[in-house]
Design a protein around this motif. Structure first.
Motif, mmCIF file in Angstrom:
data_model
loop_
_atom_site.group_PDB
_atom_site.id
_atom_site.type_symbol
_atom_site.label_atom_id
_atom_site.label_comp_id
_atom_site.label_asym_id
_atom_site.label_seq_id
_atom_site.Cartn_x
_atom_site.Cartn_y
_atom_site.Cartn_z
ATOM 1 N N UNK A 153 0.800 -1.228 0.000
ATOM 2 C CA UNK A 153 0.000 0.000 0.000
ATOM 3 C C UNK A 153 0.828 1.270 0.000
ATOM 4 N N UNK A 154 2.135 1.142 -0.290
ATOM 5 C CA UNK A 154 2.999 2.335 -0.265
ATOM 6 C C UNK A 154 2.444 3.433 -1.175
ATOM 7 N N UNK A 155 2.358 4.644 -0.650
ATOM 8 C CA UNK A 155 1.841 5.764 -1.443
ATOM 9 C C UNK A 155 2.915 6.279 -2.394
ATOM 10 N N UNK A 156 4.124 6.502 -1.861
ATOM 11 C CA UNK A 156 5.163 7.138 -2.679
ATOM 12 C C UNK A 156 6.547 6.649 -2.276
ATOM 13 N N UNK A 157 7.456 6.697 -3.247
ATOM 14 C CA UNK A 157 8.860 6.350 -2.990
ATOM 15 C C UNK A 157 9.691 7.597 -3.230
ATOM 16 N N UNK A 158 10.492 7.984 -2.240
ATOM 17 C CA UNK A 158 11.360 9.158 -2.399
ATOM 18 C C UNK A 158 12.744 8.728 -2.873
ATOM 19 N N UNK A 159 13.143 9.297 -3.969
ATOM 20 C CA UNK A 159 14.476 9.032 -4.496
ATOM 21 C C UNK A 159 14.851 10.282 -5.269
ATOM 22 N N UNK A 160 15.762 11.069 -4.740
ATOM 23 C CA UNK A 160 16.035 12.375 -5.344
ATOM 24 C C UNK A 160 17.104 12.310 -6.427
ATOM 25 N N UNK A 161 16.990 13.238 -7.387
ATOM 26 C CA UNK A 161 18.068 13.398 -8.366
ATOM 27 C C UNK A 161 19.209 14.185 -7.737
ATOM 28 N N UNK A 162 18.859 14.958 -6.743
ATOM 29 C CA UNK A 162 19.774 15.806 -5.966
ATOM 30 C C UNK A 162 20.250 17.043 -6.715
ATOM 31 N N UNK A 163 20.714 16.877 -7.975
ATOM 32 C CA UNK A 163 21.217 18.033 -8.718
ATOM 33 C C UNK A 163 21.164 17.717 -10.212
ATOM 34 N N UNK A 164 21.851 18.539 -11.010
ATOM 35 C CA UNK A 164 21.820 18.317 -12.471
ATOM 36 C C UNK A 164 22.707 17.136 -12.848
ATOM 37 N N UNK A 165 22.488 16.548 -14.033
ATOM 38 C CA UNK A 165 23.396 15.497 -14.493
ATOM 39 C C UNK A 165 24.835 16.020 -14.596
ATOM 40 N N UNK A 166 24.969 17.319 -14.942
ATOM 41 C CA UNK A 166 26.303 17.899 -15.151
ATOM 42 C C UNK A 166 27.065 18.066 -13.837
ATOM 43 N N UNK A 167 26.383 18.412 -12.770
ATOM 44 C CA UNK A 167 27.051 18.707 -11.480
ATOM 45 C C UNK A 167 27.144 17.471 -10.592
ATOM 46 N N UNK A 168 26.359 16.477 -10.910
ATOM 47 C CA UNK A 168 26.191 15.289 -10.055
ATOM 48 C C UNK A 168 27.523 14.647 -9.627
ATOM 49 N N UNK A 169 28.462 14.531 -10.579
ATOM 50 C CA UNK A 169 29.746 13.868 -10.304
ATOM 51 C C UNK A 169 30.587 14.592 -9.261
#
Ligand code: SAM
Ligand code: DTB
Ligand code: SF4
Length: 328
Positions: A153-169
């Motif tokens: 019955x989970x409503x939502x799963x939180x999983x963030x991108x956190x930032x842009x693909x360019x800055x992520x590294x």
């Protein structure tokens, strides 16, 4: 000019999003508020309560995170997974305090099958049986695990991108942006709502912020919930010395998220404790319609319940100010 008229679109370009973000401040907030009112009740602010069900010792190296085992200087006590009964009791307390959604976070790289995951399933079922929305954030997960969460019955799963693909590294090197997108697709495939957003104030540019929103707004459907976090700089993490962002930058980010994802819930998340009442209200005017509620986030202090009582009194919560049905 830019068609930020409340239409749900998935074809925003990064340049368009930067242009929206950089509109004159009052124009931006005014437009965001108009779009917000098209899609949402302007008086409604959802309260979501957060609980760290498993704290610290995480093998990932996210530069902002006090729970990473890579950041040994952080003053944090590790804790094993909590007992389901205790978690469900805390959800009941949060409900009594006014929370409608209960979010549970585990400092895991990924979900592993076994008694710990079984316990999380029990927590989700327990929270749902209280009549609350249930959200979990457990790191990466596989299809059969998403299937079990959906069945619980989970409503939502939180999983963030956190930032842009360019800055992520510059922020995380132990898992890729693609890994994140794969997990999000897996969650979606089982009909679980997505709670997916990011953090500002980590040293990224405005274009990075727009680029992250571009990835989110390109999803079809948009994530149902978009947390906008301001970095909470924690002593002992690589980002400890980052200056706090200007609150008006957070308002701009919220307004831009609202304009590019008109129907999503935009959650004013970490960093709220550094904002005064008026800055928070400006975020709500600009389209935020949910907050994390309760004295702590996962491991860091949140805006206190006392201060929040003042905030909610100031905006006049309709459901609290109406005569309760029992007294009518
Ligand atoms: N381990 C899981 C994961 O990363 O998917 C779940 C827990 S993790 C703590 C959830 C989110 O909290 C992160 O993706 C990040 O966006 C946010 N977060 C963590 N530390 C933060 C900080 N110091 N300031 C702002 N946001 C933070
Ligand atoms: C999200 O985007 N922010 C919340 C929730 N999702 C899990 C977490 C904020 C954590 C802030 C740092 C801490 O308290 O450890
Ligand atoms: Fe681990 Fe999540 Fe913290 Fe990254 S953000 S170190 S994955 S708990």
């Amino acid at each position: 000019m830019i068609a930020a008229d409340g239409t749900i679109r998935h074809d925003w370009t990064i340049d368009q999003i930067v242009a929206v973000h950089d509109l004159p401040f009052l124009e931006l907030v005014g437009r965001a508020n108009a779009v917000h009112r098209q899609h949402h009740d302007p008086n409604k602010v959802q309260k979501a309560s957060l609980l760290s069900i498993k704290t610290g010792g995480c093998p990932e190296n996210c530069a902002y995170c006090p729970q990473s085992a890579h950041h040994r200087e952080v003053d944090l006590t590790r804790d094993r997974l909590m007992e389901p009964a205790k978690v469900i009791a805390m959800a009941a307390i949060a409900k009594a305090a006014g929370a409608e959604r209960f979010c549970m976070g585990a400092a895991w790289r990924q979900v592993r099958d076994g008694h710990e995951f079984d316990a999380v399933i029990e927590m989700v079922e327990g929270v749902r049986s209280l009549g609350m929305e249930a959200c979990v954030t457990l790191g990466m997960l596989k299809a059969h695990q998403a299937e079990r969460l959906a069945a619980a019955g989970l409503t939502a799963y939180n999983h963030n991108l956190d930032t842009s693909p360019e800055f992520y590294g510059r922020i995380i090197t132990t898992r890729t942006y693609e890994d994140r997108l794969d997990t999000l697709a897996t969650v979606r495939a089982f009909g679980i709502d997505l709670c997916c957003g990011g953090i500002i104030g980590m040293g990224e540019t405005i274009r990075d912020r727009a680029s992250m929103l571009h990835v989110l707004a390109g999803m079809d459907p948009h994530p149902e919930s978009v947390p906008v976090n301001a970095l909470v700089p924690v002593e002992g993490t690589p980002l400890a010395k980052r200056p706090r962002i200007d609150p008006l930058d957070l308002v701009r980010m919220v307004a831009t998220a609202r304009l590019v994802m008109p129907a999503s819930t935009v959650r004013l998340s970490a960093g709220r404790s550094a904002l005064n009442r008026e800055a928070q209200i400006l975020c709500l005017v600009a389209g935020a319609n949910s907050v994390f509620y309760g004295d702590t986030l996962l491991t860091t202090p949140n805006a206190g319940i006392g201060e929040d009582a003042e905030l909610f009194a100031a905006i006049g919560e309709p459901e609290r100010t109406c005569t309760p049905a029992s007294a009518a």
